[in-house]
Design a protein around this motif. Sequence first.
Motif, PDB file in Angstrom:
ATOM      1  N   GLU A  58     -43.307 -79.139 -45.159  1.00 17.03           N
ATOM      2  CA  GLU A  58     -42.866 -79.504 -46.497  1.00 17.03           C
ATOM      3  C   GLU A  58     -41.350 -79.422 -46.679  1.00 17.03           C
ATOM      4  N   GLN A  59     -40.689 -78.456 -46.050  1.00 20.16           N
ATOM      5  CA  GLN A  59     -39.248 -78.302 -46.255  1.00 20.16           C
ATOM      6  C   GLN A  59     -38.430 -79.428 -45.608  1.00 20.16           C
ATOM      7  N   SER A  60     -38.968 -80.091 -44.598  1.00 24.16           N
ATOM      8  CA  SER A  60     -38.223 -81.172 -43.954  1.00 24.16           C
ATOM      9  C   SER A  60     -38.836 -82.541 -44.248  1.00 24.16           C
TER      10      SER A  60
END
Length: 113
Positions: A58-60
């Motif tokens: 999710e963060q990338s």
Amino acid sequence: MYIINVTNPITLVLLLAATVLLIFLGKEVKKPYAPAIALIFFLVLVSIHTLQLVMLQEQSYERLYPVLIGCIGTDLIMIFVTFLGYLWVDDISCKFYKKKSIDNSLEWFWNKV
């Protein structure tokens, strides 16, 4: 996550040059194995890019999603080009060794052009 970015213009030109060289190598030696190597390479590459897209964290997501979608699209185009090259070299090989082609693979393509 390391991504082989085939949308980079330099990488794309190098892959295209290698693919064209393998197709013409297969044409010269009249063996369809050379274009098949490129075809298998691009099939593996599209599988790797698809797995990376599925396993994207999710963060990338915002940063890597467009890159991976572009890579998958480029891989699919290269698979199409390489497959047509493989069929062309296979047809040349069948005519040279006087083998009977099962379905005359490229006849449908040349009749439309």
